[in-house]
Design a protein around this motif. Structure first.
Motif, PDB file in Angstrom:
ATOM      1  N   GLN A  42       0.834  -1.197   0.000  1.00 21.21           N
ATOM      2  CA  GLN A  42       0.000   0.000   0.000  1.00 21.21           C
ATOM      3  C   GLN A  42       0.868   1.246   0.000  1.00 21.21           C
ATOM      4  OE1 GLN A  42      -2.665  -0.939   3.437  1.00 21.21           O
ATOM      5  NE2 GLN A  42      -4.186   0.037   2.123  1.00 21.21           N
ATOM      6  N   ALA A  43       0.424   2.243  -0.761  1.00 19.39           N
ATOM      7  CA  ALA A  43       1.119   3.526  -0.785  1.00 19.39           C
ATOM      8  C   ALA A  43       0.855   4.273   0.525  1.00 19.39           C
ATOM      9  CB  ALA A  43       0.646   4.361  -1.973  1.00 19.39           C
ATOM     10  N   ALA A  44       1.917   4.627   1.239  1.00 17.87           N
ATOM     11  CA  ALA A  44       1.773   5.365   2.493  1.00 17.87           C
ATOM     12  C   ALA A  44       1.239   6.771   2.241  1.00 17.87           C
ATOM     13  CB  ALA A  44       3.107   5.427   3.220  1.00 17.87           C
ATOM     14  N   VAL A  45       1.681   7.365   1.137  1.00 20.91           N
ATOM     15  CA  VAL A  45       1.201   8.676   0.677  1.00 20.91           C
ATOM     16  C   VAL A  45       1.081   8.577  -0.845  1.00 20.91           C
ATOM     17  CG1 VAL A  45       2.249   9.998   2.562  1.00 20.91           C
ATOM     18  CG2 VAL A  45       3.525   9.633   0.468  1.00 20.91           C
ATOM     19  N   ARG A  46       0.655   9.633  -1.487  1.00 29.11           N
ATOM     20  CA  ARG A  46       0.562   9.651  -2.946  1.00 29.11           C
ATOM     21  C   ARG A  46       1.946   9.408  -3.546  1.00 29.11           C
ATOM     22  NH1 ARG A  46      -3.249  14.975  -3.894  1.00 29.11           N
ATOM     23  NH2 ARG A  46      -5.022  14.218  -2.671  1.00 29.11           N
ATOM     24  N   GLN A  47       2.003   8.595  -4.616  1.00 29.29           N
ATOM     25  CA  GLN A  47       3.291   8.233  -5.197  1.00 29.29           C
ATOM     26  C   GLN A  47       3.264   8.372  -6.716  1.00 29.29           C
ATOM     27  OE1 GLN A  47       4.396   4.325  -3.888  1.00 29.29           O
ATOM     28  NE2 GLN A  47       4.421   4.903  -1.745  1.00 29.29           N
ATOM     29  N   LEU A  48       4.349   8.898  -7.255  1.00 26.59           N
ATOM     30  CA  LEU A  48       4.527   9.021  -8.696  1.00 26.59           C
ATOM     31  C   LEU A  48       5.791   8.251  -9.075  1.00 26.59           C
ATOM     32  CD1 LEU A  48       3.307  10.378 -11.211  1.00 26.59           C
ATOM     33  CD2 LEU A  48       4.799  12.334 -10.768  1.00 26.59           C
ATOM     34  N   PHE A  49       5.670   7.390 -10.080  1.00 22.80           N
ATOM     35  CA  PHE A  49       6.734   6.480 -10.522  1.00 22.80           C
ATOM     36  C   PHE A  49       7.069   6.860 -11.959  1.00 22.80           C
ATOM     37  CE2 PHE A  49       7.875   2.332 -12.411  1.00 22.80           C
ATOM     38  CZ  PHE A  49       8.713   1.773 -11.464  1.00 22.80           C
ATOM     39  N   LEU A  50       8.191   7.561 -12.173  1.00 24.94           N
ATOM     40  CA  LEU A  50       8.560   8.111 -13.470  1.00 24.94           C
ATOM     41  C   LEU A  50       9.682   7.285 -14.095  1.00 24.94           C
ATOM     42  CD1 LEU A  50       8.630  11.186 -11.471  1.00 24.94           C
ATOM     43  CD2 LEU A  50       7.513  11.470 -13.672  1.00 24.94           C
ATOM     44  N   ALA A  93       4.660   7.618 -16.699  1.00 24.67           N
ATOM     45  CA  ALA A  93       4.609   7.600 -15.238  1.00 24.67           C
ATOM     46  C   ALA A  93       3.351   6.904 -14.755  1.00 24.67           C
ATOM     47  CB  ALA A  93       4.655   9.031 -14.696  1.00 24.67           C
ATOM     48  N   ALA A  94       3.444   6.287 -13.591  1.00 22.01           N
ATOM     49  CA  ALA A  94       2.288   5.711 -12.901  1.00 22.01           C
ATOM     50  C   ALA A  94       2.069   6.508 -11.622  1.00 22.01           C
ATOM     51  CB  ALA A  94       2.536   4.244 -12.575  1.00 22.01           C
ATOM     52  N   TYR A  95       0.819   6.697 -11.278  1.00 23.59           N
ATOM     53  CA  TYR A  95       0.457   7.426 -10.056  1.00 23.59           C
ATOM     54  C   TYR A  95      -0.425   6.534  -9.199  1.00 23.59           C
ATOM     55  CZ  TYR A  95      -2.097  10.650  -7.051  1.00 23.59           C
ATOM     56  OH  TYR A  95      -2.668  11.266  -5.977  1.00 23.59           O
ATOM     57  N   TRP A  96      -0.090   6.456  -7.923  1.00 19.86           N
ATOM     58  CA  TRP A  96      -0.896   5.693  -6.985  1.00 19.86           C
ATOM     59  C   TRP A  96      -1.345   6.608  -5.861  1.00 19.86           C
ATOM     60  CZ3 TRP A  96       3.916   3.245  -8.425  1.00 19.86           C
ATOM     61  CH2 TRP A  96       3.745   2.231  -9.378  1.00 19.86           C
ATOM     62  N   ALA A  97      -2.636   6.551  -5.549  1.00 24.61           N
ATOM     63  CA  ALA A  97      -3.199   7.347  -4.463  1.00 24.61           C
ATOM     64  C   ALA A  97      -2.786   6.763  -3.112  1.00 24.61           C
ATOM     65  CB  ALA A  97      -4.720   7.364  -4.577  1.00 24.61           C
ATOM     66  N   GLN A  98      -2.872   7.572  -2.098  1.00 28.36           N
ATOM     67  CA  GLN A  98      -2.570   7.104  -0.749  1.00 28.36           C
ATOM     68  C   GLN A  98      -3.464   5.915  -0.422  1.00 28.36           C
ATOM     69  OE1 GLN A  98      -2.765  10.122   2.265  1.00 28.36           O
ATOM     70  NE2 GLN A  98      -2.433   8.685   3.922  1.00 28.36           N
ATOM     71  N   GLY A  99      -2.862   4.863   0.105  1.00 31.16           N
ATOM     72  CA  GLY A  99      -3.602   3.673   0.484  1.00 31.16           C
ATOM     73  C   GLY A  99      -3.802   2.670  -0.635  1.00 31.16           C
ATOM     74  N   GLU A 100      -3.473   3.040  -1.887  1.00 36.97           N
ATOM     75  CA  GLU A 100      -3.675   2.143  -3.018  1.00 36.97           C
ATOM     76  C   GLU A 100      -2.607   1.043  -3.033  1.00 36.97           C
ATOM     77  OE1 GLU A 100      -4.304   2.290  -7.867  1.00 36.97           O
ATOM     78  OE2 GLU A 100      -3.800   4.136  -6.807  1.00 36.97           O
ATOM     79  N   TRP A 101      -3.058  -0.192  -3.211  1.00 36.68           N
ATOM     80  CA  TRP A 101      -2.140  -1.317  -3.354  1.00 36.68           C
ATOM     81  C   TRP A 101      -1.525  -1.262  -4.744  1.00 36.68           C
ATOM     82  CZ3 TRP A 101      -0.670  -4.755   0.331  1.00 36.68           C
ATOM     83  CH2 TRP A 101      -1.377  -4.722   1.536  1.00 36.68           C
ATOM     84  N   HIS A 102      -0.238  -1.560  -4.839  1.00 37.71           N
ATOM     85  CA  HIS A 102       0.431  -1.451  -6.142  1.00 37.71           C
ATOM     86  C   HIS A 102       1.733  -2.240  -6.153  1.00 37.71           C
ATOM     87  CE1 HIS A 102       2.379   1.595  -3.669  1.00 37.71           C
ATOM     88  NE2 HIS A 102       3.392   1.574  -4.507  1.00 37.71           N
ATOM     89  N   GLU A 103       2.241  -2.481  -7.362  1.00 38.55           N
ATOM     90  CA  GLU A 103       3.562  -3.081  -7.545  1.00 38.55           C
ATOM     91  C   GLU A 103       4.069  -2.732  -8.938  1.00 38.55           C
ATOM     92  OE1 GLU A 103       3.766  -7.372  -7.282  1.00 38.55           O
ATOM     93  OE2 GLU A 103       2.105  -7.616  -8.668  1.00 38.55           O
TER      94      GLU A 103
END
Length: 118
Positions: free
Chosen positions: A51-59, A82-92
């Motif tokens: 889970q994203a602890a805060v908003r995350q941008l992956f460039l 780029a991929a963007y994940w909101a706070q709390g969003e599960w991602h990999e």
């Protein structure tokens, strides 16, 4: 002027969340609120599902790979995307051949207003 390094040789190998072939090089923090780092994902590597602890941008700045959010569909990603994940969003994220990405984390991060969507 000063010169600095953020290549994999100065990074730290990480295996959190089941990550594999992942090296993180810290770039910096801004006012303790914004965290910036460089993720070096080796061939066959993965940034484990978490889970994203805060908003995350992956460039993505080198190579190709895939990213996913809460669903199981892996989306291809390449240099200049780029991929963007909101706070709390599960991602990999992962790569078959290797990929390098700059990660930016901040509670107020909002790429929607500044970056065109794919």
């Amino acid at each position: 002027m000063q010169l600095f390094r953020f290549d994999a040789a100065v990074g730290r190998a990480l295996d959190v969340f089941g990550s594999q072939a992942l090296v993180m090089s810290r770039i910096g923090r801004v006012d303790g609120e914004v965290h910036i780092g460089c993720m070096h994902i080796g061939a066959g590597g993965i940034v484990g599902y978490h889970q994203a602890a805060v908003r995350q941008l992956f460039l993505v700045v080198a190579g190709t790979g895939w990213v996913r959010g809460t669903d199981t569909t892996r989306q291809p990603i390449a240099v200049g995307q780029a991929a963007y994940w909101a706070q709390g969003e599960w991602h990999e994220a992962g790569s078959q051949d290797g990929m390098t990405a700059i990660g930016i984390e901040a509670a107020t991060l909002d790429p929607v207003r500044d970056m065109p969507a794919i």
